[in-house]
Design a protein around this motif. Sequence first.
Motif, PDB file in Angstrom:
ATOM      1  N   GLU A   1      -7.123   1.076  -6.262  1.00 59.67           N
ATOM      2  CA  GLU A   1      -5.933   0.368  -5.789  1.00 59.67           C
ATOM      3  C   GLU A   1      -5.977  -1.107  -6.202  1.00 59.67           C
ATOM      4  OE1 GLU A   1      -6.123   1.297  -1.682  1.00 59.67           O
ATOM      5  OE2 GLU A   1      -5.284   3.307  -1.939  1.00 59.67           O
TER       6      GLU A   1
ATOM      7  N   LEU B   1       2.192   1.990  -3.338  1.00 59.81           N
ATOM      8  CA  LEU B   1       1.242   2.613  -4.239  1.00 59.81           C
ATOM      9  C   LEU B   1       1.150   4.107  -3.980  1.00 59.81           C
ATOM     10  CD1 LEU B   1      -1.668   0.022  -4.064  1.00 59.81           C
ATOM     11  CD2 LEU B   1      -0.139   0.406  -5.985  1.00 59.81           C
TER      12      LEU B   1
ATOM     13  N   PHE C   1       0.824  -1.201   0.000  1.00 63.46           N
ATOM     14  CA  PHE C   1       0.000   0.000   0.000  1.00 63.46           C
ATOM     15  C   PHE C   1       0.860   1.253   0.000  1.00 63.46           C
ATOM     16  CE2 PHE C   1      -3.658   2.542   0.507  1.00 63.46           C
ATOM     17  CZ  PHE C   1      -3.348   3.545   1.395  1.00 63.46           C
TER      18      PHE C   1
END
Length: 401
Positions: free
Chosen positions: A372, A15, A12
């Motif tokens: 995502e 990203l 995460f």
Amino acid sequence: MKIFLIVLCVLFLGLVSSRSIEVTSATFKREVLDKKDQAVFVLFHANWCGHCKKLMPDFEKAAERLKGLVTFAKVESSESDLMRKYGIEGYPTMKMFAPVPENSPTQEKKVIPFQRQRTINSISQFVLSYLPNYVDSIEEESWFGTESKKVILFPSKKFNTIPPLFKGVARDFKKHFKFGIIFGSSPVSEKLTEIFGIEDFPKLLLIEEKSEQVIEAFDQKLSLQSIHNFLKKHVANVEGGEGNGEEEVKQKVNKKKIVEEEIIYIHEVGMEKYEELCTGSVSGFCALGLFDKDHQESNKIFETVAKKFYKDKLFTFVLLNEDQDEIKSQLKDLTGKDTIDFEIIVIRPKRSRWAIFDGDFENETQLQTFFEKIITGDMRFKNSQIKKKKIQNDSEDIKEL
């Protein structure tokens, strides 16, 4: 479970704050091939590839560790032209696009496959081996007799090779200064250490041309950014310009701000623009908003998400500039659904596949999670209904024959 959560957090964070750049067929020449004096390490990957997902955290960590020294780039499998050109047969595949030597008869970059363990350390060691060197090892005092201003480094005693940091600085300022390093093993090390009054190491000095006169000693912690800022102050004088480097830096920052203000995060489209951005052989994803463009709250949320994911260069965000019945009709043919049933659809033009956001549109977290999942390859895309109809029609024609 604990390991899974750690990996998930790293993914995460990758990203959100990726240090690598996404490259497409349209940008590959500019971002990779045209950077003649830079090492560019390219990861060819697929969003659905499990091994790619496992590799990504170490790839991004290496990109962060070597920020400013080596460019890390990613090419997604949908860029079929690049995959064919560079012989990509499986994922992940990594290749180094090495700097072109200054006196090379050809200006084409050499491409070297990465064939080591896929760990942060092995990746870092591999890419640093291709960092170009514009630093001289000073063995004689005559080195100081040149006309150029010089930047010299007395490294820590433990170093017997040129530090990558200093190589990176020399590459970036090679047009303005001559760079040299004085190792403890150098025949002139003891004498130069005494001449320059070096008492602690490492020590960086800026030296006047044709002499051993110190212009300024660098007295901060050595880092790529701090040395850059130090040398920029003296670049204007080297070029014979007026003013100081700080003013030059301010002007560059202001120009950058202007460019950022001109970025279009959301395109308002009619039929012609829709076909250009969201159909045919367009790379990446087209995120289309079908809500009323005059609805302020919806526009605000859509713009927030567009700005967040714009940096990945995977998505083009579009909004209908009026009630476009023809576009809605095409979307109905594509999905088999009436457009009144959804507010956001993401289309992958090259493959004629689509995914509809079926969560709460006013819940920004849900919407971000949706995008995502697309990036990580966890979003399930559906096939075009148009293809299915064609297959059915072809089957009927065969039966009639």
